[in-house]
Design a protein around this motif. Structure first.
Motif, PDB file in Angstrom:
ATOM      1  N   ALA A 127      42.968  33.333  32.098  1.00  0.00           N
ATOM      2  CA  ALA A 127      42.589  34.661  32.561  1.00  0.00           C
ATOM      3  C   ALA A 127      41.402  34.634  33.517  1.00  0.00           C
ATOM      4  O   ALA A 127      41.353  35.423  34.471  1.00  0.00           O
ATOM      5  CB  ALA A 127      42.271  35.552  31.364  1.00  0.00           C
ATOM      6  N   GLN A 128      40.439  33.745  33.292  1.00  0.00           N
ATOM      7  CA  GLN A 128      39.230  33.766  34.119  1.00  0.00           C
ATOM      8  C   GLN A 128      39.508  33.517  35.599  1.00  0.00           C
ATOM      9  O   GLN A 128      39.041  34.289  36.454  1.00  0.00           O
ATOM     10  CB  GLN A 128      38.204  32.764  33.583  1.00  0.00           C
ATOM     11  N   PRO A 129      40.261  32.470  35.987  1.00  0.00           N
ATOM     12  CA  PRO A 129      40.530  32.292  37.428  1.00  0.00           C
ATOM     13  C   PRO A 129      41.354  33.430  38.015  1.00  0.00           C
ATOM     14  O   PRO A 129      41.176  33.785  39.186  1.00  0.00           O
ATOM     15  CB  PRO A 129      41.276  30.956  37.489  1.00  0.00           C
ATOM     16  N   GLU A 130      42.260  34.012  37.224  1.00  0.00           N
ATOM     17  CA  GLU A 130      43.049  35.151  37.714  1.00  0.00           C
ATOM     18  C   GLU A 130      42.131  36.328  38.019  1.00  0.00           C
ATOM     19  O   GLU A 130      42.286  37.025  39.033  1.00  0.00           O
ATOM     20  CB  GLU A 130      44.090  35.551  36.662  1.00  0.00           C
ATOM     21  N   LEU A 131      41.176  36.574  37.118  1.00  0.00           N
ATOM     22  CA  LEU A 131      40.241  37.691  37.312  1.00  0.00           C
ATOM     23  C   LEU A 131      39.366  37.457  38.537  1.00  0.00           C
ATOM     24  O   LEU A 131      39.151  38.375  39.349  1.00  0.00           O
ATOM     25  CB  LEU A 131      39.382  37.863  36.067  1.00  0.00           C
ATOM     26  N   MET A 132      38.859  36.253  38.709  1.00  0.00           N
ATOM     27  CA  MET A 132      37.996  35.958  39.847  1.00  0.00           C
ATOM     28  C   MET A 132      38.737  36.137  41.165  1.00  0.00           C
ATOM     29  O   MET A 132      38.215  36.752  42.109  1.00  0.00           O
ATOM     30  CB  MET A 132      37.447  34.525  39.725  1.00  0.00           C
ATOM     31  N   HIS A 133      39.954  35.611  41.244  1.00  0.00           N
ATOM     32  CA  HIS A 133      40.741  35.750  42.478  1.00  0.00           C
ATOM     33  C   HIS A 133      41.045  37.218  42.765  1.00  0.00           C
ATOM     34  O   HIS A 133      40.940  37.670  43.923  1.00  0.00           O
ATOM     35  CB  HIS A 133      42.039  34.943  42.353  1.00  0.00           C
ATOM     36  N   PHE A 134      41.388  37.977  41.747  1.00  0.00           N
ATOM     37  CA  PHE A 134      41.742  39.391  41.922  1.00  0.00           C
ATOM     38  C   PHE A 134      40.550  40.190  42.426  1.00  0.00           C
ATOM     39  O   PHE A 134      40.658  40.949  43.412  1.00  0.00           O
ATOM     40  CB  PHE A 134      42.251  39.950  40.597  1.00  0.00           C
ATOM     41  N   LEU A 175      32.634  39.832  34.395  1.00  0.00           N
ATOM     42  CA  LEU A 175      32.397  40.750  35.513  1.00  0.00           C
ATOM     43  C   LEU A 175      30.912  40.919  35.818  1.00  0.00           C
ATOM     44  O   LEU A 175      30.545  41.239  36.948  1.00  0.00           O
ATOM     45  CB  LEU A 175      33.032  42.111  35.211  1.00  0.00           C
ATOM     46  N   HIS A 176      30.070  40.712  34.809  1.00  0.00           N
ATOM     47  CA  HIS A 176      28.627  40.858  35.005  1.00  0.00           C
ATOM     48  C   HIS A 176      27.935  39.515  35.221  1.00  0.00           C
ATOM     49  O   HIS A 176      26.704  39.445  35.232  1.00  0.00           O
ATOM     50  CB  HIS A 176      28.004  41.572  33.807  1.00  0.00           C
ATOM     51  N   SER A 177      28.709  38.447  35.376  1.00  0.00           N
ATOM     52  CA  SER A 177      28.149  37.117  35.588  1.00  0.00           C
ATOM     53  C   SER A 177      28.560  36.609  36.969  1.00  0.00           C
ATOM     54  O   SER A 177      29.604  37.000  37.499  1.00  0.00           O
ATOM     55  CB  SER A 177      28.644  36.142  34.509  1.00  0.00           C
ATOM     56  N   PRO A 178      27.745  35.735  37.584  1.00  0.00           N
ATOM     57  CA  PRO A 178      28.126  35.160  38.882  1.00  0.00           C
ATOM     58  C   PRO A 178      29.422  34.372  38.753  1.00  0.00           C
ATOM     59  O   PRO A 178      29.683  33.790  37.709  1.00  0.00           O
ATOM     60  CB  PRO A 178      26.937  34.234  39.217  1.00  0.00           C
ATOM     61  N   PRO A 179      30.256  34.372  39.797  1.00  0.00           N
ATOM     62  CA  PRO A 179      30.040  35.004  41.111  1.00  0.00           C
ATOM     63  C   PRO A 179      30.503  36.448  41.202  1.00  0.00           C
ATOM     64  O   PRO A 179      30.270  37.111  42.207  1.00  0.00           O
ATOM     65  CB  PRO A 179      30.885  34.125  42.040  1.00  0.00           C
ATOM     66  N   LEU A 180      31.145  36.971  40.141  1.00  0.00           N
ATOM     67  CA  LEU A 180      31.703  38.321  40.218  1.00  0.00           C
ATOM     68  C   LEU A 180      30.632  39.400  40.198  1.00  0.00           C
ATOM     69  O   LEU A 180      30.865  40.510  40.696  1.00  0.00           O
ATOM     70  CB  LEU A 180      32.695  38.546  39.064  1.00  0.00           C
ATOM     71  N   SER A 181      29.472  39.139  39.627  1.00  0.00           N
ATOM     72  CA  SER A 181      28.436  40.163  39.536  1.00  0.00           C
ATOM     73  C   SER A 181      27.991  40.642  40.915  1.00  0.00           C
ATOM     74  O   SER A 181      27.555  41.785  41.076  1.00  0.00           O
ATOM     75  CB  SER A 181      27.233  39.621  38.764  1.00  0.00           C
ATOM     76  N   ALA A 182      28.118  39.786  41.948  1.00  0.00           N
ATOM     77  CA  ALA A 182      27.746  40.184  43.302  1.00  0.00           C
ATOM     78  C   ALA A 182      28.754  41.151  43.904  1.00  0.00           C
ATOM     79  O   ALA A 182      28.429  41.886  44.846  1.00  0.00           O
ATOM     80  CB  ALA A 182      27.606  38.948  44.193  1.00  0.00           C
ATOM     81  N   ALA A 183      29.981  41.163  43.379  1.00  0.00           N
ATOM     82  CA  ALA A 183      31.023  42.036  43.910  1.00  0.00           C
ATOM     83  C   ALA A 183      31.209  43.303  43.087  1.00  0.00           C
ATOM     84  O   ALA A 183      31.761  44.289  43.581  1.00  0.00           O
ATOM     85  CB  ALA A 183      32.346  41.278  43.983  1.00  0.00           C
ATOM     86  N   VAL A 184      30.762  43.302  41.830  1.00  0.00           N
ATOM     87  CA  VAL A 184      31.008  44.411  40.904  1.00  0.00           C
ATOM     88  C   VAL A 184      29.785  45.317  40.844  1.00  0.00           C
ATOM     89  O   VAL A 184      28.663  44.852  40.636  1.00  0.00           O
ATOM     90  CB  VAL A 184      31.348  43.874  39.502  1.00  0.00           C
ATOM     91  N   GLN A 185      30.026  46.618  41.021  1.00  0.00           N
ATOM     92  CA  GLN A 185      28.936  47.590  40.934  1.00  0.00           C
ATOM     93  C   GLN A 185      28.876  48.262  39.569  1.00  0.00           C
ATOM     94  O   GLN A 185      27.796  48.480  39.027  1.00  0.00           O
ATOM     95  CB  GLN A 185      29.084  48.649  42.032  1.00  0.00           C
ATOM     96  N   GLN A 186      30.038  48.585  38.980  1.00  0.00           N
ATOM     97  CA  GLN A 186      30.057  49.273  37.689  1.00  0.00           C
ATOM     98  C   GLN A 186      31.340  48.910  36.946  1.00  0.00           C
ATOM     99  O   GLN A 186      32.407  48.778  37.550  1.00  0.00           O
ATOM    100  CB  GLN A 186      30.004  50.795  37.883  1.00  0.00           C
ATOM    101  N   VAL A 187      31.198  48.755  35.624  1.00  0.00           N
ATOM    102  CA  VAL A 187      32.348  48.510  34.752  1.00  0.00           C
ATOM    103  C   VAL A 187      32.332  49.574  33.665  1.00  0.00           C
ATOM    104  O   VAL A 187      31.312  49.806  33.003  1.00  0.00           O
ATOM    105  CB  VAL A 187      32.296  47.111  34.110  1.00  0.00           C
ATOM    106  N   THR A 188      33.469  50.234  33.472  1.00  0.00           N
ATOM    107  CA  THR A 188      33.575  51.320  32.500  1.00  0.00           C
ATOM    108  C   THR A 188      34.920  51.227  31.806  1.00  0.00           C
ATOM    109  O   THR A 188      35.927  50.842  32.421  1.00  0.00           O
ATOM    110  CB  THR A 188      33.448  52.693  33.192  1.00  0.00           C
ATOM    111  N   ALA A 189      34.952  51.583  30.521  1.00  0.00           N
ATOM    112  CA  ALA A 189      36.234  51.645  29.810  1.00  0.00           C
ATOM    113  C   ALA A 189      37.133  52.668  30.479  1.00  0.00           C
ATOM    114  O   ALA A 189      36.686  53.751  30.878  1.00  0.00           O
ATOM    115  CB  ALA A 189      35.999  52.011  28.347  1.00  0.00           C
ATOM    116  N   ALA A 190      38.395  52.341  30.608  1.00  0.00           N
ATOM    117  CA  ALA A 190      39.330  53.217  31.309  1.00  0.00           C
ATOM    118  C   ALA A 190      39.647  54.468  30.502  1.00  0.00           C
ATOM    119  O   ALA A 190      39.510  54.495  29.272  1.00  0.00           O
ATOM    120  CB  ALA A 190      40.612  52.450  31.622  1.00  0.00           C
ATOM    121  N   HIS A 191      40.067  55.502  31.201  1.00  0.00           N
ATOM    122  CA  HIS A 191      40.551  56.721  30.562  1.00  0.00           C
ATOM    123  C   HIS A 191      41.846  56.403  29.824  1.00  0.00           C
ATOM    124  O   HIS A 191      42.552  55.446  30.165  1.00  0.00           O
ATOM    125  CB  HIS A 191      40.791  57.790  31.629  1.00  0.00           C
TER     126      HIS A 191
END
Length: 208
Positions: A127-134, A175-191
């Motif tokens: 899952a981790q490489p899939e998430l990073m690429h996405f 999502l809150h760790s490098p390298p994704l933290s530089a691309a992510v502004q906010q993470v919230t549970a979905a509706h």
């Protein structure tokens, strides 16, 4: 009824006959039965000291133990044994790092995600490489709001990814760790219409 001290005549006679058959440990000592101590000559046994607890100690121990009744629900448990918070609850307590009006619309499910990634059923290593690429691809494409689906898992409340539902706990960390933290502004549970606590809205920073 008071207990009689010493031995009865019958007990003394029985003890004398038993004592005559005893063999001394020291063969040089040639004693008779009279040399052996009589039971009546032995000092009485001292009663064991009883354990006493002061009223103050008992009250302190009682106050330290949480009260629990049969049938008591988890919602009524004392604070010191309350269930751990879920990832969605921890995200809700995090500071706001985006426009408040946009965040409110996103949390209420009034914004449609521009892309989605379904990680449900994948292992952590897959899952981790899939998430990073996405995430990095979506940011490079100029997208702002994406949906990451993890699934709710079954009975998972701990922070360690060692059970079903591990992705639900691990994805916010990634999502809150490098390298994704530089691309992510906010993470919230979905509706709930987009998966509820089994999915996350990821609001991306503008690509520079």
């Amino acid at each position: 009824m008071r207990r009689r001290k010493g031995l009865s005549p019958e007990d003394r006679d029985l003890w004398s006959r038993v004592a005559r058959t005893a063999v001394p440990l020291d063969p040089k000592r040639k004693g008779q039965a009279a040399d052996l101590p009589q039971l009546s000559d032995l000092p009485p046994a001292r009663p064991a000291a009883s354990l006493s607890v002061s009223p103050a100690s008992a009250a302190a121990a009682s106050a330290a133990m949480p009260r629990f009744r049969i049938g008591q629900g988890a919602g009524t448990l004392p604070a010191q044994i309350a269930r751990p918070s879920t990832p969605a609850e921890r995200l809700a307590q995090a500071g706001l790092r985006m426009d408040a009006k946009t965040h409110r619309k996103m949390s209420q499910g009034r914004m449609m995600p521009e892309a989605r990634l379904d990680l449900h059923g994948l292992t952590l290593s897959a899952a981790q490489p899939e998430l990073m690429h996405f995430i990095l691809s979506c940011q490079a494409s100029g997208l702002r709001l994406v949906l990451v689906i993890t699934g709710k898992g079954r009975g998972d409340h701990g922070p360690l990814p060692t059970r079903p539902g591990a992705l639900r706990h691990q994805v916010p960390y990634w999502l809150h760790s490098p390298p994704l933290s530089a691309a992510v502004q906010q993470v919230t549970a979905a509706h709930y219409r987009h998966g509820g606590e089994g999915a996350y809205y990821v609001y991306l920073r503008r690509f520079k």
